[in-house]
Scaffold this active site. Structure first.
Site, PDB file in Angstrom:
ATOM      1  N   GLY A 100       0.815  -1.204   0.000  1.00 57.42           N
ATOM      2  CA  GLY A 100       0.000   0.000   0.000  1.00 57.42           C
ATOM      3  C   GLY A 100       0.848   1.253   0.000  1.00 57.42           C
ATOM      4  N   CYS A 101       0.252   2.365   0.354  1.00 61.68           N
ATOM      5  CA  CYS A 101       0.951   3.650   0.399  1.00 61.68           C
ATOM      6  C   CYS A 101       2.238   3.518   1.205  1.00 61.68           C
ATOM      7  CB  CYS A 101       0.051   4.711   1.020  1.00 61.68           C
ATOM      8  SG  CYS A 101       0.883   6.264   1.390  1.00 61.68           S
ATOM      9  N   PHE A 102       3.362   3.904   0.594  1.00 64.47           N
ATOM     10  CA  PHE A 102       4.654   3.651   1.242  1.00 64.47           C
ATOM     11  C   PHE A 102       4.929   4.500   2.467  1.00 64.47           C
ATOM     12  CE2 PHE A 102       6.905   5.948  -2.610  1.00 64.47           C
ATOM     13  CZ  PHE A 102       6.255   7.147  -2.319  1.00 64.47           C
ATOM     14  N   TRP A 103       4.187   5.571   2.674  1.00 64.36           N
ATOM     15  CA  TRP A 103       4.423   6.388   3.868  1.00 64.36           C
ATOM     16  C   TRP A 103       4.219   5.563   5.144  1.00 64.36           C
ATOM     17  CZ3 TRP A 103       0.704  10.818   2.032  1.00 64.36           C
ATOM     18  CH2 TRP A 103       1.324  11.526   0.983  1.00 64.36           C
TER      19      TRP A 103
END
Length: 310
Positions: A100-103
């Site tokens: 998912g979103c790498f943050w």
């Protein structure tokens, strides 16, 4: 059409010529400035308007050409203080995954306790375009997925601990996306660098699919890092402003991960023969108190979890 107050801004910034496709000749400077200015979530949402659940991975011959020059990244990790790029300390190993979103994916891993995580970085993995930009990866025309590179000390943390966090921190059955983030750039994936990593990834995948039950099929992409050597490599670093994003002042508390609150079965139940020495180092009490739950990453401190705080 699609109507949204930022549609005109993002369309101009990305040079969109067709739905979900950005011009290869436009580098989207405005979108980058919006991101740096704190509007990252809105820009991400606009990219997702052009993605669908049935997104298909682009073929290598249709991918953007990219560039020979790597993107610039900070010298030191914003939280851990260690070097962001190799060479790595002797005995350390590398893992690369996407969930998912790498943050949020990156923050969850750098917080693992015991000083076993030496450094982390976000970037773009398993694609065909050398040194892609964020905007290019989001267009779906590079083949990459948002990923995290982890450098770890196997004497202090097991690859199995990293695997467990990976599986439990997202929905691995979500296909081309995760939560509200849709598109091939959000697909789940784990990539091996040696035969032992391969065996552990594949065995844990089968065990977790069984644990999820209800006939659910894991869609996580698994492949050898070497499969991408012909495209310049598995992993390319993302822009400096994405690195350790959630720890920085002014960061938007955004994470699309969908933890299923299902535990990976005990290692002894699925350990490949001969790999028992990869037994996890994090105790059951850690997972009971600090294991992934919805929104756990954005609601947690930035510093690593203290050993024994369970």
């Amino acid at each position: 059409g699609i109507s949204h107050p930022m549609l005109a801004v993002v369309t101009a910034a990305l040079g969109l010529r067709a739905v979900g496709r950005a011009s290869a000749s436009v580098r989207a400077p405005l979108a980058t400035e919006v991101l740096r200015g704190g509007g990252a979530t809105q820009v991400r949402m606009m990219f997702d308007l052009f993605s669908t659940r049935d997104a298909e991975l682009i073929s290598p011959d249709k991918a953007l050409p990219g560039r020979a020059t790597p993107l610039s990244v900070p010298d030191r990790h914003y939280v851990l203080g260690n070097k962001m790029q190799g060479p790595w300390p002797e005995g350390h190993k590398v893992a690369v995954f996407a969930n998912g979103c790498f943050w949020g994916s990156e923050k969850g891993i750098w917080r693992l306790p015991g000083d076993g995580i030496y450094t982390t970085a976000v970037g773009y993995a398993a694609g065909y375009t050398p040194n892609p930009t964020y905007e290019e990866a989001c267009s779906g025309r590079t083949g990459h997925t948002e990923a995290v590179q982890v450098v770890y000390d196997p004497e202090k943390i097991s690859f199995v601990d990293i695997l467990r966090w990976f599986w439990e921190a997202h929905d691995p059955c979500a296909g081309m996306g995760q939560g509200n983030d849709r598109g091939t750039q959000y697909r789940s994936g784990f990539y091996w660098f040696d035969d032992e990593q391969k065996a552990l990834i594949e065995a844990s995948k089968a065990a977790y699919e069984k644990a999820l039950g209800k006939g659910r099929k894991i869609t996580t992409e698994t492949a050898a890092a070497s499969d991408y050597d012909k495209y310049g490599g598995l992993f390319y670093y993302g822009e400096g402003y994405h690195q350790q994003y959630l720890a920085k002042p002014g960061a938007r508390p955004y994470c699309s991960a969908q933890p299923q609150c299902v535990a990976l079965p005990p290692f002894e139940q699925w350990a490949p023969p001969g790999l028992e020495h990869h037994a996890p180092k994090l105790p059951a009490a850690f997972w009971k108190k600090h294991g992934p739950t919805p929104h756990c990453v954005i609601n947690s401190p930035n510093e690593p979890i203290a050993w024994g705080s369970w």
